[in-house]
Design a protein around this motif. Structure first.
Motif, mmCIF file in Angstrom:
data_model
loop_
_atom_site.group_PDB
_atom_site.id
_atom_site.type_symbol
_atom_site.label_atom_id
_atom_site.label_comp_id
_atom_site.label_asym_id
_atom_site.label_seq_id
_atom_site.Cartn_x
_atom_site.Cartn_y
_atom_site.Cartn_z
ATOM 1 N N HIS A 105 0.843 -1.195 0.000
ATOM 2 C CA HIS A 105 0.000 0.000 0.000
ATOM 3 C C HIS A 105 0.884 1.254 0.000
ATOM 4 N N GLY A 106 0.282 2.349 -0.451
ATOM 5 C CA GLY A 106 0.937 3.653 -0.364
ATOM 6 C C GLY A 106 -0.043 4.632 0.268
ATOM 7 N N GLN A 107 0.486 5.720 0.821
ATOM 8 C CA GLN A 107 -0.399 6.686 1.493
ATOM 9 C C GLN A 107 0.207 8.087 1.454
ATOM 10 N N PRO A 108 -0.635 9.126 1.231
ATOM 11 C CA PRO A 108 -0.134 10.495 1.364
ATOM 12 C C PRO A 108 0.221 10.744 2.834
ATOM 13 N N THR A 188 -7.618 -2.819 -4.691
ATOM 14 C CA THR A 188 -6.840 -1.610 -4.976
ATOM 15 C C THR A 188 -5.766 -1.429 -3.916
ATOM 16 N N ARG A 189 -4.705 -0.747 -4.310
ATOM 17 C CA ARG A 189 -3.576 -0.532 -3.400
ATOM 18 C C ARG A 189 -3.481 0.943 -3.040
ATOM 19 N N GLY A 190 -3.544 1.236 -1.764
ATOM 20 C CA GLY A 190 -3.386 2.619 -1.333
ATOM 21 C C GLY A 190 -4.664 3.205 -0.768
ATOM 22 N N THR A 191 -4.586 4.479 -0.402
ATOM 23 C CA THR A 191 -5.750 5.177 0.153
ATOM 24 C C THR A 191 -5.644 6.674 -0.118
#
Length: 292
Positions: A105-108, A188-191
């Motif tokens: 996952h990735g995130q701001p 899906t990957r991330g938020t």
């Protein structure tokens, strides 16, 4: 004769030395997370299929002579990822090729040093990084922001020297919804939910750019970054032969099955071409960043 035997032995020894030396010039570190609940059943991150990417690409790289290290699921903690990056930097040699791969996952992440125009860093999410800021409980120490990663990559690029080459693949994104998206068969990957100590709400700035230049300092190896989509887009997994993969990881495997991974970036554009054929460009555009 004994002379002939000695000659044959010498030739074999030389070939083995050359082969070993060639293999030692290629290093890969692959990080993949599927089960985000493995360490914490209350984790708000949805499970994905990052370990499938690693299982797919590892043998592909090994066939090309890469010395491959793998970190998956419960081993893919903040501390272990950075430790392995440091160890890789220590053992890498001048002129070597290094391939780094992150399927997670990735995130701001709220910018802390003012170096981001939009006020947000991008971050990778190790298995021990919760989704939300909670004062006194979790304040962001396990996220790997682009600032932190850049420090490690800078050191690695200096170690590789100007004749080396670094590839960094990020099959993550921070534009997903941290849940199944589109339908029950899509992950899906991330938020889009920003990690923010101040309670700031993340709003993505749209951009049409899919190509960027990576700065290069004197004595550093050139670097090429491959990202599965723009930060404003959703990185949706793809299903192939009954298994889910990050789309970019799947096509990297396809291309590297027939193309040698070396100092030339041509293979990167083959991956991009396959991504464009497979996925509606309005939904997902692969991003390429290259040192010039």
């Amino acid at each position: 004769s004994s002379d002939l035997r000695r000659l044959i032995t010498t030739v074999i020894f030389v070939i083995l030395c050359v082969t070993n030396s060639y293999a030692q010039k290629k290093y890969a570190l692959l990080v993949g997370i599927s089960n985000y609940y493995a360490l914490n059943k209350a984790n708000e991150w949805n499970n994905i299929h990052g370990t499938n990417d690693v299982s797919l690409i590892t043998p592909t790289l090994k066939k090309q002579g890469f010395n491959v290290s793998v970190i998956t699921d419960t081993k893919a903690t903040h501390a272990n990822i950075l430790k392995q990056l440091k160890q890789l930097t220590n053992k890498a040699s001048k002129g070597a090729i290094v391939y780094l791969h992150f399927s997670c996952h990735g995130q701001p992440f709220e910018d802390e040093n003012g170096d981001e125009d939009d006020g947000w860093d991008e971050s990778l999410v190790p298995i021990d990084a919760p989704i939300a800021y909670k004062k006194g409980t979790y304040e962001g120490k396990n996220h790997i922001t682009d600032d932190v990663l850049a420090e490690y990559l800078d050191a690695l690029r200096f170690k590789l020297g100007s004749k080396g080459k670094l590839y960094v693949v990020v099959d993550a994104c921070h534009a997903g919804k941290a849940s199944r998206d589109f339908d029950d068969e899509t992950f899906t990957r991330g938020t889009k939910r920003g990690f923010s100590p101040s309670g700031k709400v993340y709003r993505a700035k749209s951009s049409n750019r899919t190509h960027f230049v990576v700065p290069i300092k004197a004595g550093q190896a050139p670097a090429t970054f491959l990202e599965a989509c723009k930060s404003t887009q959703i990185n949706a997994e793809t299903k192939k032969n009954g298994k889910f993969y990050g789309p970019m990881s799947y096509y990297i495997h396809q291309v590297l099955s027939t193309t040698q991974l070396g100092y030339n970036d041509a293979w990167v554009y083959k991956v991009q071409a396959l991504m464009r054929k497979e996925i509606d460009a309005k939904r997902q555009d692969m991003v390429i960043e290259i040192s010039k």
